[in-house]
Design a protein around this motif. Structure first.
Motif, short mmCIF file in Angstrom:
data_model
loop_
_atom_site.label_atom_id
_atom_site.label_comp_id
_atom_site.label_asym_id
_atom_site.label_seq_id
_atom_site.Cartn_x
_atom_site.Cartn_y
_atom_site.Cartn_z
N ALA A 310 0.85 -1.19 0.00
CA ALA A 310 0.00 0.00 0.00
C ALA A 310 0.89 1.24 0.00
CB ALA A 310 -0.91 -0.03 1.22
N PRO A 311 0.38 2.41 -0.44
CA PRO A 311 -0.98 2.58 -0.89
C PRO A 311 -1.13 2.34 -2.40
CG PRO A 311 0.06 4.72 -0.71
CD PRO A 311 1.10 3.70 -0.28
N HIS A 312 -2.31 1.91 -2.80
CA HIS A 312 -2.65 1.80 -4.21
C HIS A 312 -3.38 3.07 -4.64
CE1 HIS A 312 -1.36 -2.35 -4.67
NE2 HIS A 312 -1.83 -2.55 -3.44
N GLU A 313 -3.78 3.11 -5.89
CA GLU A 313 -4.40 4.32 -6.43
C GLU A 313 -5.89 4.35 -6.11
OE1 GLU A 313 -3.41 4.78 -10.55
OE2 GLU A 313 -1.39 4.05 -10.23
N SER A 314 -6.35 5.50 -5.67
CA SER A 314 -7.77 5.68 -5.38
C SER A 314 -8.40 6.74 -6.27
CB SER A 314 -7.97 6.07 -3.91
OG SER A 314 -7.24 7.25 -3.61
N GLY A 315 -7.64 7.23 -7.25
CA GLY A 315 -8.20 8.20 -8.18
C GLY A 315 -8.62 9.47 -7.49
N ASP A 316 -9.86 9.92 -7.76
CA ASP A 316 -10.37 11.14 -7.15
C ASP A 316 -10.98 10.91 -5.77
OD1 ASP A 316 -9.63 12.74 -9.23
OD2 ASP A 316 -11.51 12.55 -10.32
N VAL A 317 -10.88 9.70 -5.27
CA VAL A 317 -11.45 9.39 -3.95
C VAL A 317 -10.41 9.69 -2.87
CG1 VAL A 317 -12.41 7.58 -2.49
CG2 VAL A 317 -12.97 7.62 -4.92
N ASP A 318 -10.66 10.74 -2.10
CA ASP A 318 -9.74 11.15 -1.04
C ASP A 318 -10.35 11.00 0.35
OD1 ASP A 318 -7.72 12.05 -2.87
OD2 ASP A 318 -8.96 13.82 -3.23
N ARG A 319 -11.67 11.09 0.43
CA ARG A 319 -12.34 11.04 1.74
C ARG A 319 -13.51 10.07 1.65
NH1 ARG A 319 -11.72 14.78 5.89
NH2 ARG A 319 -13.13 14.40 7.63
N VAL A 320 -13.55 9.08 2.56
CA VAL A 320 -14.54 8.00 2.51
C VAL A 320 -15.28 7.94 3.83
CG1 VAL A 320 -14.90 5.52 2.17
CG2 VAL A 320 -13.05 6.69 0.94
N LEU A 321 -16.59 7.70 3.75
CA LEU A 321 -17.41 7.52 4.95
C LEU A 321 -18.06 6.15 4.92
CD1 LEU A 321 -18.94 8.54 7.50
CD2 LEU A 321 -20.69 9.44 5.96
N PHE A 322 -17.88 5.38 5.98
CA PHE A 322 -18.59 4.12 6.16
C PHE A 322 -19.64 4.32 7.25
CE2 PHE A 322 -15.01 2.37 3.95
CZ PHE A 322 -15.45 1.18 3.38
N ILE A 323 -20.90 4.12 6.93
CA ILE A 323 -21.97 4.13 7.92
C ILE A 323 -22.26 2.69 8.29
CG2 ILE A 323 -24.38 4.72 8.38
CD1 ILE A 323 -24.09 7.13 6.62
N GLY A 324 -21.84 2.30 9.49
CA GLY A 324 -21.87 0.91 9.91
C GLY A 324 -20.45 0.38 9.97
N GLY A 325 -20.02 -0.01 11.16
CA GLY A 325 -18.62 -0.45 11.31
C GLY A 325 -18.46 -1.95 11.31
N GLY A 326 -19.26 -2.65 12.14
CA GLY A 326 -19.09 -4.10 12.27
C GLY A 326 -17.66 -4.41 12.70
N GLY A 327 -17.01 -5.33 11.98
CA GLY A 327 -15.63 -5.67 12.27
C GLY A 327 -14.63 -4.78 11.55
N PHE A 328 -15.11 -3.71 10.91
CA PHE A 328 -14.27 -2.70 10.25
C PHE A 328 -13.49 -3.28 9.07
CE2 PHE A 328 -14.05 1.21 13.02
CZ PHE A 328 -15.17 0.89 13.77
N THR A 329 -14.01 -4.30 8.41
CA THR A 329 -13.30 -4.89 7.27
C THR A 329 -13.03 -3.85 6.19
OG1 THR A 329 -14.29 -7.05 7.68
CG2 THR A 329 -13.38 -6.67 5.50
N GLY A 330 -14.09 -3.18 5.73
CA GLY A 330 -13.94 -2.18 4.68
C GLY A 330 -13.10 -0.99 5.10
N PRO A 331 -13.41 -0.36 6.25
CA PRO A 331 -12.63 0.80 6.68
C PRO A 331 -11.14 0.49 6.83
CG PRO A 331 -14.67 0.71 7.90
CD PRO A 331 -14.61 -0.55 7.09
N LYS A 332 -10.81 -0.65 7.44
CA LYS A 332 -9.39 -1.00 7.62
C LYS A 332 -8.71 -1.16 6.27
CE LYS A 332 -9.86 -4.69 10.07
NZ LYS A 332 -9.46 -5.94 10.75
N ARG A 333 -9.37 -1.82 5.34
CA ARG A 333 -8.76 -2.07 4.04
C ARG A 333 -8.52 -0.76 3.29
NH1 ARG A 333 -8.20 -6.97 1.00
NH2 ARG A 333 -6.80 -6.40 -0.69
N PHE A 334 -9.48 0.16 3.31
CA PHE A 334 -9.31 1.44 2.62
C PHE A 334 -8.20 2.25 3.27
CE2 PHE A 334 -12.93 0.45 0.18
CZ PHE A 334 -13.13 1.43 -0.78
#
Length: 549
Positions: A310-334
Motif C-alpha cells: 500500500a498505498p494503491h491508487e484511489s483516483g479522485d477518492v480522497d475522503r470515505v465515509l462508512f456508515i456501519g462499522g461491524g468488524g471494520f473490514t472495509g474501513p481497515k482495508r481502505f
C-alpha cells in the motif's frame, strides 16, 4: 435497625410486594423476549407484535382465571406457589430457551406469523401465572372496599411494570447476558416468596423455594464448552442494540450480531477479504473519472486479489465515509491500501470496542471512528465525501431511516460533485424476496442519475446485493468497468465482481421509500424463513438462518 423489617412490612404489605414484583417481572420478560427471539426470527414489527400480543393475551387470561379463583383460594401460601411456579418456568427459559426457539421455528405458517408459536410456548405460561397475582393481591388487600383494593393493586402493578421496563432496557440488558437477566428475575420471585412466607416459614414451602432457587442457579451454571457450529466463542455479550458474539473457527474470526455473520477476519492474514461481498466495496474506485489518477498495472498478488504493498491508487477518492462499522473490514482495508481519510460511523459503542479488541481496528489520523447514528451524523457534519458506503443493518433489515428518499437526498448533499454512494443490501436479486432491494434501488434512482446493482451470489437466494449510485449523467457500461479494472491499480482484481453487473432492474411494482411511508417490514416479509447466504473467498459458504423475520 431491628425495627426496619417491621416498619417496611407496615408500609408494604405482602400482597402489594407480590403485585409489584409481578409487574417488574412481566414487563422485564417482555423486553427480554425481544432479545431472545431476535436471533432466530429477527426484530421486525411482526415479531414485536407477536410478543406484545402474546403477553397481553396471557396476562388477560391470568387476570380472568385468577379473579374467578381469588375469592375462595387466595392465601399467602398460594401466592407463593404461583411466584415459584413462574420462577421454575424462568429457569426453563434460561436452560432450554435457544433449543426451544429452534425447535418451534419450523411451523408451516405465513412468514409474518413465524415467531408466534415460539413466543407463545416460551412466554405464555409464565405470563399467564403472573396474571393471577393482581386479583389475588386485591383479595388479600387490607383495603376496606373492593374498588379501593382493585385500584390500589393495579396502580402498584403498573408502577412495577414501569420499573421492569426501564430497568431491563437501561440497566440489565446493557450490562448482563440473557441468562443472567433471567436469573435476576427468577431470584426476585424467590426473594419475594421468602418475604411473603416470613416470619412463619412453613417447611414444605421453604423447601420448594430453595428448590426453585437451586434450579435457577443451576440453569445458569450448567457448564458450556463455548463451542458451536459457529466455532469457539471468544466473546459474547448483550449490547444496547443486539446480541454480539465473536467466534473463532479455524483461522477465521467472525462477528455475529443477533445470530447473523456481519464481519470476518483471517487471523493469519488480517488484511484479506474473508466474505466475498466486502470485495465489492472497491468497485466505486472504478466508477470515478480519475482526473488526478494515473493508470497502473493490476496489483493482485494476494489470495483474494489483495496485496500488502500500500498505498494503491484511489483516483479522485480522497475522503470515505462508512456508515456501519461491524468488524471494520472495509474501513481497515481502505485506510491500509489507499491514501485516503476514512470516517466510520457506528451506533453501537460495544461493536466499536469489540472491533478494536478482537478485529485489529484502531483509530488513527487516517481512520476516525464516531459513535453515532448514521443519519444524524450526516445531518450534523460539515465534511463532504467522495464515497459513502452504507453498511448498517441488523439481522433482518436496514434501519428504515437509512433507506428513504429524504436520506438519499442527504447523502447526495454530503457527496462531492463526482461522489459515489454504495449501499450493502440483504435481499434476493429477483423474485418475491427482492421487493426491498428493488424499492431501495428505485428510491436511490429518484435522487441519483445513475444506479447500478451487483448481486454477490447466483440464483434467487437471500444475499448481499451491492447497489451503487453516481451523480454522473453518463452511464458506465460493463465493458468500461472491465477496461478500467485492467488499467487502474486499485490493489484488487475485480473482474469477477464486474461480471455480476445488472443493467436493468424492474421497479414498477415497488414503492419509493419516504420518511412518511417506508414499509420496510412488509417488503422484507417474503425473506422470512429463507436462509441468508454469504460466501467466503475460497468458496466457503456461511448460512445464517432467516434473513428477515
Amino acid at each position: 435497625m431491628s425495627g426496619f423489617p417491621q416498619r417496611f412490612s407496615d408500609r408494604v404489605t405482602r400482597p402489594e410486594a407480590a403485585v409489584f414484583v409481578s409487574g417488574v417481572v412481566s414487563m422485564g420478560l417482555e423486553i427480554l423476549a425481544g432479545r431472545m427471539v431476535a436471533p432466530q426470527f429477527g426484530s421486525s414489527i411482526y415479531t414485536w407484535g407477536s410478543i406484545i400480543g402474546v403477553f397481553l393475551a396471557a396476562l388477560s387470561l391470568g387476570y380472568y382465571q385468577g379473579g374467578k379463583r381469588a375469592s375462595r383460594r387466595a392465601t399467602d401460601e398460594r401466592l407463593v406457589r404461583i411466584l415459584l411456579a413462574t420462577g421454575a418456568f424462568v429457569a426453563v427459559l434460561i436452560l432450554a430457551g435457544d433449543l426451544l426457539l429452534v425447535g418451534l421455528s419450523g411451523f408451516p405458517l405465513p412468514p409474518r406469523f413465524s415467531s408466534l408459536p415460539a413466543v407463545t410456548v416460551l412466554f405464555g405460561p409464565p405470563t399467564y401465572l403472573l396474571g393471577f397475582i393482581s386479583p389475588y393481591g386485591a383479595e388479600l388487600s387490607r383495603k376496606e372496599s373492593t374498588g379501593a383494593a382493585s385500584g390500589h393493586v393495579y396502580a402498584v402493578g403498573t408502577i412495577g411494570s414501569i420499573v421492569g421496563a426501564f430497568g431491563a432496557t437501561f440497566v440489565l440488558i446493557p450490562a448482563l447476558s440473557v441468562s443472567m437477566i433471567g436469573l435476576v428475575f427468577g431470584l426476585l420471585l424467590v426473594v419475594t416468596s421468602l418475604y411473603i412466607l416470613s416470619p412463619a416459614f412453613p417447611r414444605r414451602t421453604v423447601l420448594a423455594t430453595v428448590f426453585v432457587a437451586v434450579l435457577l442457579v443451576g440453569a445458569v451454571a450448567v457448564p458450556s464448552a463455548g463451542y458451536s457450529v459457529r466455532g469457539e466463542t471468544v466473546y459474547q455479550t448483550q449490547t444496547a442494540y443486539q446480541e454480539l458474539v465473536v467466534a473463532d473457527l479455524g483461522d477465521t474470526r467472525t462477528l455475529y450480531l443477533d445470530g447473523q455473520p456481519h464481519s470476518a477476519m483471517d487471523l493469519e492474514q488480517p488484511n484479506r477479504h474473508v466474505f466475498d461481498y466486502t470485495r465489492y466495496f472497491h468497485l466505486p474506485l472504478l466508477m470515478t473519472d480519475w482526473r488526478n489518477g494515473t493508470a497502473g498495472s493490476n496489483g493482485s498478488d494476494g489470495p483474494d486479489g489483495g496485496t500488502a504493498d500500500a498505498p494503491h491508487e484511489s483516483g479522485d477518492v480522497d475522503r470515505v465515509l462508512f456508515i456501519g462499522g461491524g468488524g471494520f473490514t472495509g474501513p481497515k482495508r481502505f485506510a491500509n491500501d489507499y491514501d485516503v481519510t476514512v470516517d466510520v460511523v457506528e451506533i453501537d459503542g460495544e461493536v466499536i470496542r469489540v472491533a478494536e479488541d478482537y478485529f485489529g481496528a484502531e483509530e488513527r489520523p487516517d481512520m476516525r471512528v464516531h459513535n453515532a447514528e448514521g443519519r444524524q451524523f450526516l445531518r450534523e457534519t460539515d465534511h463532504t465525501y467522495d464515497l459513502i458506503v452504507l453498511d448498517a443493518y441488523k439481522k433482518d433489515k436496514v434501519p428504515f431511516q437509512l433507506t428513504t428518499l429524504e436520506f438519499m437526498q442527504l447523502t447526495a448533499d454530503r457527496l462531492d460533485e463526482d461522489g459515489v454512494l454504495m449501499a450493502n443490501v440483504i435481499s434476493a436479486p429477483t423474485g418475491p424476496a427482492s421487493q426491498f432491494y428493488r424499492a431501495q434501488y428505485k428510491t436511490m434512482n429518484e435522487v441519483y442519475p445513475q444506479v447500478y446493482s451487483f448481486p454477490t451470489q447466483g440464483g434467487t437466494v437471500v444475499q448481499n446485493v451491492e447497489v451503487i449510485a453516481t451523480k454522473s449523467e453518463e452511464r458506465i457500461t460493463q465493458k468500461q468497468l472491465e477496461r478500467r479494472n485492467v488499467r487502474r491499480d486499485v490493489g484488487i482484481d475485480l473482474a469477477a465482481e464486474i461480471g455480476d453487473y445488472r443493467a436493468d432492474v424492474e421497479t414498477d411494482d415497488v414503492p419509493i421509500l419516504t420518511d412518511d411511508k417506508a414499509p420496510v417490514d412488509a417488503l422484507l416479509e417474503p425473506n422470512a424463513g429463507r436462509r441468508y447466504v454469504v460466501s467466503q473467498t475460497g468458496n466457503a459458504t456461511t448460512g445464517a438462518g432467516a434473513a428477515a423475520g
